[in-house]
Scaffold this active site. Structure first.
Site: not given
Length: 291
Positions: A36-39, A188-189
């Site tokens: 996601h955008e965090g990664h 992700s969760r």
């Protein structure tokens, strides 16, 4: 140069050796995929600070407990490849579990002290699995720098401790928490949450924001701050706290009075989904742009 996707350990080592021969620095972003955008923010930071970036995508079985979500953990390699390429990564390392943990595998890395607190209490084998797989990734890639999000604050502290104690020759880089527009920390969760649960999940960031506001107004009583956070969490019907804590930012031991840098940390079940979040409480610097 196009991005490569490699499954074999030796293929990764060969590519990294070739980069080294060209004088390139290498950054590593360890992930469990479903990016996601965090990664993506970690990958972009790594690309800014290194000539080449490796992103590992591996749902690590040794950090899941027997009743946890290993089999159901979300996976989408096609989307992950697109995210890594778009964010400036050069390689995805996507190993099989059998390659990382071959038959008769029996070596694990244990980090003492801080792993007995917070997530380590409710997930007793978790950090052993994290420390082991991260050590293996460091040995395979041999990066100059490795990038981790501060949402997993205890994990970041464990990896910093491990790298220091074992004289690992790399820099551990902690990166800011990335949030949805409504404040929910990206995870992700989050994909597990129903519409109603997604709304309930906002109590985590809401509780931390309230804690920060009370801290900024002068409250240093950890118990009072924790009770206020629990009250906010109790307002969501699907929310069940695993822990609501304020701990020393170095030792991760609970504190009664916030006299130096501390961490307000939450783990809350929203339905069946366990989410974590945190905010730093520093008497010398009361701002936290991540919340």
């Amino acid at each position: 140069m196009g991005m490569t996707v490699l499954k074999e350990i030796e293929g990764v080592r060969e590519q990294v050796r070739a980069w080294r021969e060209q004088g390139f620095t290498v950054g590593l972003v360890p992930t469990m995929g479903y990016l996601h955008e965090g990664h993506a923010s970690l990958i972009r930071r790594a690309a800014e600070e290194n000539d080449r970036v490796v992103v590992s995508v591996f749902v690590n079985p040794t950090q899941f407990g027997p009743k946890e979500d290993l089999s159901s953990y979300p996976r989408d390699l096609v989307r992950d490849i697109e995210t890594v390429e778009r964010s400036g990564g050069d390689m995805i390392f996507y190993p099989e579990a059998s390659a990382m943990y071959p038959e008769a595998y029996s070596t694990y890395v244990e980090v003492g002290g801080i792993t007995g607190e917070l997530c380590g209490r409710s997930r007793p084998a978790h950090f052993r699995g994290v420390a082991t797989v991260v050590t293996k990734l460091f040995n395979i890639v041999r990066p100059d720098r490795a990038y981790f999000g501060r949402k997993d604050a205890q994990q970041l502290a464990v990896i910093r401790r491990m790298a220091k104690d074992l004289n690992m020759d790399l820099e551990i880089v902690g990166c800011p928490i990335v949030r949805e527009p409504d404040g929910l920390a990206m995870s992700s969760r989050n994909s597990y949450l129903s519409k109603e649960e997604r709304a309930d999940a906002l109590v985590l960031s809401r509780a931390l924001r309230q804690c920060r506001e009370r801290f900024q107004s002068g409250c240093r009583d950890a118990q009072a701050l924790k009770e206020e956070m629990r009250g906010i969490i109790a307002g969501a019907s699907s929310a069940v706290p695993d822990y609501v804590e304020i701990v020393d930012a170095v030792t991760f031991h609970s504190v009664k009075t916030i006299e130096k840098k501390a961490l307000a940390a939450l783990a809350v079940y929203i339905g069946k989904t366990r989410l974590i979040d945190n905010t730093l409480l520093d008497p010398d610097d009361e701002e936290d742009p991540e919340l």
